[in-house]
Write an enzyme that holds these catalytic residues in place. Sequence first.
Site, PDB file in Angstrom:
ATOM      1  N   ASP A 188      33.556  21.049 -25.889  1.00  0.00           N
ATOM      2  CA  ASP A 188      34.952  20.697 -26.147  1.00  0.00           C
ATOM      3  C   ASP A 188      35.743  20.450 -24.868  1.00  0.00           C
ATOM      4  O   ASP A 188      36.958  20.298 -24.913  1.00  0.00           O
ATOM      5  CB  ASP A 188      35.634  21.840 -26.905  1.00  0.00           C
ATOM      6  CG  ASP A 188      35.025  22.042 -28.289  1.00  0.00           C
ATOM      7  OD1 ASP A 188      35.193  21.153 -29.120  1.00  0.00           O
ATOM      8  OD2 ASP A 188      34.380  23.092 -28.507  1.00  0.00           O
ATOM      9  N   ARG A 219      35.093  28.184 -25.594  1.00  0.00           N
ATOM     10  CA  ARG A 219      35.802  27.321 -24.654  1.00  0.00           C
ATOM     11  C   ARG A 219      36.330  28.068 -23.435  1.00  0.00           C
ATOM     12  O   ARG A 219      36.962  27.480 -22.556  1.00  0.00           O
ATOM     13  CB  ARG A 219      36.967  26.643 -25.388  1.00  0.00           C
ATOM     14  CG  ARG A 219      36.526  25.813 -26.586  1.00  0.00           C
ATOM     15  CD  ARG A 219      37.643  24.955 -27.099  1.00  0.00           C
ATOM     16  NE  ARG A 219      38.130  24.056 -26.061  1.00  0.00           N
ATOM     17  CZ  ARG A 219      39.207  23.282 -26.209  1.00  0.00           C
ATOM     18  NH1 ARG A 219      39.898  23.301 -27.345  1.00  0.00           N
ATOM     19  NH2 ARG A 219      39.591  22.490 -25.224  1.00  0.00           N
ATOM     20  N   ARG A 250      44.428  29.648 -32.880  1.00  0.00           N
ATOM     21  CA  ARG A 250      43.980  29.645 -31.492  1.00  0.00           C
ATOM     22  C   ARG A 250      44.936  30.381 -30.544  1.00  0.00           C
ATOM     23  O   ARG A 250      44.584  30.699 -29.419  1.00  0.00           O
ATOM     24  CB  ARG A 250      43.845  28.192 -30.998  1.00  0.00           C
ATOM     25  CG  ARG A 250      42.839  27.356 -31.770  1.00  0.00           C
ATOM     26  CD  ARG A 250      41.424  27.730 -31.377  1.00  0.00           C
ATOM     27  NE  ARG A 250      40.430  26.946 -32.113  1.00  0.00           N
ATOM     28  CZ  ARG A 250      40.040  25.716 -31.729  1.00  0.00           C
ATOM     29  NH1 ARG A 250      40.584  25.138 -30.688  1.00  0.00           N
ATOM     30  NH2 ARG A 250      39.119  25.086 -32.419  1.00  0.00           N
ATOM     31  N   HIS A 283      46.704  22.876 -34.176  1.00  0.00           N
ATOM     32  CA  HIS A 283      47.638  23.204 -33.109  1.00  0.00           C
ATOM     33  C   HIS A 283      49.047  22.758 -33.467  1.00  0.00           C
ATOM     34  O   HIS A 283      49.245  21.900 -34.322  1.00  0.00           O
ATOM     35  CB  HIS A 283      47.240  22.481 -31.808  1.00  0.00           C
ATOM     36  CG  HIS A 283      46.061  23.093 -31.125  1.00  0.00           C
ATOM     37  ND1 HIS A 283      45.098  22.321 -30.506  1.00  0.00           N
ATOM     38  CD2 HIS A 283      45.672  24.382 -30.934  1.00  0.00           C
ATOM     39  CE1 HIS A 283      44.180  23.110 -29.968  1.00  0.00           C
ATOM     40  NE2 HIS A 283      44.503  24.365 -30.220  1.00  0.00           N
ATOM     41  N   VAL A 307      37.205  15.121 -34.011  1.00  0.00           N
ATOM     42  CA  VAL A 307      37.028  16.502 -33.534  1.00  0.00           C
ATOM     43  C   VAL A 307      38.389  17.071 -33.133  1.00  0.00           C
ATOM     44  O   VAL A 307      38.520  17.863 -32.213  1.00  0.00           O
ATOM     45  CB  VAL A 307      36.035  16.574 -32.353  1.00  0.00           C
ATOM     46  CG1 VAL A 307      34.624  16.443 -32.877  1.00  0.00           C
ATOM     47  CG2 VAL A 307      36.343  15.506 -31.324  1.00  0.00           C
ATOM     48  N   CYS A 360      45.642  15.836 -25.793  1.00  0.00           N
ATOM     49  CA  CYS A 360      44.578  16.794 -25.496  1.00  0.00           C
ATOM     50  C   CYS A 360      43.726  16.407 -24.291  1.00  0.00           C
ATOM     51  O   CYS A 360      43.077  17.246 -23.680  1.00  0.00           O
ATOM     52  CB  CYS A 360      43.636  16.931 -26.699  1.00  0.00           C
ATOM     53  SG  CYS A 360      44.451  17.503 -28.178  1.00  0.00           S
TER      54      CYS A 360
END
Lengths: 879, 282
Positions: B70, B95, B142, B170, B265, B271
């Site tokens: 990722d 991650r 997250r 998010h 994804v 991002c």
Amino acid sequence: MTTEVGSETDVKKEPEKVPEVQQQTEPQQTEQPDKAADSAAQPASASDDQPQEESQSAEAKSDPEAAASPEPSSPPAAGGQKKDKGISRFLPPWLKRQKSLSQDKPAESTEPPRQESVEAVKEEHEETSQPKEEADGEGGATTSTEQTEEVKEVKEVKEVKEVKEVKEVKEVREESRAEEVQVEEKDKEEEKSIGSADTQPVREEKEGESEVKESEEQTEKKEEKKEEEQVNQQETSVLSALKLKKMKMVVCHVTLLDGSQFSCEVEKRAKGQYLFFQVCEQLNLLEKDYFGLSFKDNAEQRCWLDPTKEIKRQIRNSQWQFAFSVKFYPPDPSQLTEDITRYLLCLQLRQDIASGRLPCSFVTHALLGSYTLQAELGDHDPEEHRLDYISDFQFAPNQTKELEEKVVELHKSHRGMTPAQADAQFLENAKKLSMYGVDLHHAKDSEGVDIMLGVCANGLLIYKDRLRINRFAWPKILKISYKRSNFYIKIRPGEAEQFESTVGFKLPNHRAAKRVWKVCVEHHTFFRLVSPEQPTKTKFLTLGSKFRYSGRTQAQTRQASSLIDRPAPYFQRTSSKRISRSLDGAPVVNVSDYSQALTAGAGENGPSLELNSDSKSPQVEVVEKPNEDADTSLTSETAFETDKGGAPERKSKLRVQGENIYVRHSNLMLEDLDKTQEDVLKHQASISELKRSFMEATPEPRPSQWDKRLTGSPATTLRLQAQGVPQQTPPRPGTDSRDASKPPVVKTEMVTISDTFAAQKTEISTKEVPIVHTETKTITYEAAQLDGNGDGEPGVLMTAQTITSESLCTTTTTHITKTLKGGLSETRIEKRIVITGDSDIDHDQALAQAIKEAKEQHPDMSVTRVVVHKETELAEDDD
Amino acid sequence: MAGLMSGFGSFTHAVVRAVPQSLAKEALRTGSQEVDLLKVREEYDEYVSVLKHRLGLEVVELPADDALPDSVFVEDVAVVCGDTALITRPGAESRRKETEAMKTALTELGLNIVEMTDESATLDGGDVLFTGREFFVGLSKRTNQRGAEILADVFKDYAVSTVPVQDRLHLKTVCSMAAPGLIAIGSSEPAQKVLKIMQQMSDHKYDKLTVPDDYAANCIYMNLPGKGDVLLHCTPEEFPESAKVFEKLKDHMLIPVNNQEKAKVDGGLTCLSVLINKKNNI
């Protein structure tokens, strides 16, 4: 609703007073005799020896009373008096009332002192609901809470009877303006000053909240009593001299924003305002509304000094040590008119930053620090300014070498910037900080989680740790209140929601809850309103404290400062940090010239009526005539329409719970009043107009209108007379006066009166005073505008239903006022009972219950007058 | 001299990270779509090209690491504001190691590095919306409260408000800044809920730019010297209706950037980069 029951109580009181104080048993003597007795007593008290003795005895009495119940001797006497006098008695009471009214305004020397005093007291009591008597079938027996209290007061008054008394009266009035918080304080104060008698009832009602306080209060009271006694003695002597001028002076120490100390002598009973003006004058500050004086209470909590109240009563046992600081942080400092104001704001912010109260990042610390250097040192001089030259400054809570280097580096880049420009840049950056102007208070949420309440210009912020987890802008808040140690906000329903919700927070203690509430009231008023709400002088129902922010709002202060026309004053910039480190060199200014200061203060305040009056407050002699007028008008508001039907008795068992103090602030709800409502209000009955006219500064009774309106009832007539009195008799110095800080325009309320006949009372000659039951529904809405439409219409009441979902609670406040008039002393006892509850509460029942309880507590006292204000909140139509 | 909170959208550098082989199969995703690695790389190249050539930013490209599928979504591992960089502690355990390369790169760029070492804290940069005047931090799967607290502690100048994020990965999955004071927001219910909360929590007034597709609400605003307002947004091919909304922003330099494959994804435009402004740093 205002129910005024007048005569009976008065009579009783008078007799009581006589016996107790002077032990002159002249129960039978009606008003006049009483008066005579009072006058005699007063003079006596005035004389040095006697007064002291009396006071002592009175105090002694009061203490026991507080502990237990009313004095034994007084009750019988009162009863006897009442009976004997019969009709004449009744008449006198009314007269007394009138007198009282007049007294309130300017002191009327002519009238019988006692009566006046009683009446006055009653009037003040109006706020509360104090039904007089049994006569009213409706509410249940109206107790004579007031009366009892009054009696006590009388005694005390007699003792003291002097300058103090006058002052007290003023205070009471002022306090009444000030809302809830003040009320509470008042109670305490009063209790202290008065003696214990009053305390009891109040305490009882407050129970839950103030247990701790009570003990404190008691001790305080005792102390105060002692002090008072002393003072009284002094005062007495003064009185003997017929001059009220002499006062005990105290030195106040004020820490200024640059760290220097300012010392100033003030009269011991001076109000906060006096000291504040002294400081502002010393600083040469005109835009002073953003600032205030604070002090540390016993718990080391910072409290703002209320300008309208006596300093001594606020600081209690604390030292006369204050800090001058920014109270309202202007969201846009560039709109300030004068550089000196900005400079002072900078000093405050530097403190806030250095102490960590205003958090900022490294970069911001460096940037702000560099502007500080530029403002205070001028351009960077490589030869003069080596690295260590800044070590005297504190730019951050934890200052590192790295930060200092950064500051210096940035300082170099400001070359050519004037100090004023540097300050302006400083402020432009500081104002963007997220915690700028946020007043934080520790609290817990409903689940016991630690949070912080942040009060700021825009509303209330809720923080958990450093995170903002919620925010309530002022427009979203319908109501704020506190009860015990809880602080509540009622939220306006959102678009999709039907009902408003109430959010509660738990504060560490009751005082903290009150403090948050007060700060909210002040911030809301200052930043959100065009003009301060008029503390309902009238004492409209009022659930709760009357505290209101009485200063200028930001809008007003901006307007005022736009008129500032003076060359920029010279002032020297110095770092507070450095000064504090070299205390030796700190400039200490002493101002001991009392009169000068006064004058100056008054002059400065020009624009704001309130301020002016306040500035005068320190001098007893300056009786505010205008205020008195205002008071009068208030009284007049209790307009009577005679409804023969008394309020229906309800047997509901609503019980007044004594434990809770509920304070609420209705203004918030009202700020959004739309024009439609105002229009509706215009339809108000002529009564409202009458009231309004009374409320206007000029005392113009307009008897004719009243006559038309109030036919037949003797009481009415009497009142009219009373109103007229002020005009006839010029106010005397030394008379008790009410602070006239109130602006001419009072917007408020509408009075609906259902009234038992006043006339009937006269005829009823039993011990039990005939009850004049007047129910006044008062709607107070605060219109930001000053237009005269203060009267609400019944239609508006609809909203009332939305008001509260909280449980029924009661707050009782007792005011004792002593006044000296032309050698005569007046004592007024006002007991205020605030019943708060859902709209469907049977107020009459609750009231009756409250009165009943009060009566039971003070069997020997009688109720003179009962005024019931029923306050219903307005619904906000618009969003 | 740069004052506090000045120059929103002004950037000089961008940090990106090359696409690892493992992305196609191992990258975390809320859906279950097949990802074409080639297409992803094409999109990535285009993206970097826009930043570098079209906009003239200094682009720092971190090497791909197959152990970190990722890692192309660099936004999640660092929050940069002013000259301070907070190296996060990503909510997904797999991650966490992505931060190392980022930390090195940002250190080399001269930023003040703050690391989130608290083991109870998690924060994905994708949950952090900086509006120029304040932060909103989405509390999501997250990102937790503690992570937000640490962020608030690092960026003391700014108000940091928390916003619960439900049904979305998010916070910035449904919103982003389209201009100073303009929030691009999706029209789904969760998105609108988020917007409402943000509006209530803020002392500032924000305009909103509502787009039909939540994913399209993720765009990149910049204010660059010589170019003015720049907006990287979705392509008409991907979200035709939303693209039309962006096209109404006449004063912006509009740059449609294809992101179709990475969206599989859960990768939005923001991002893929960490934007930095070095010139205006004090």
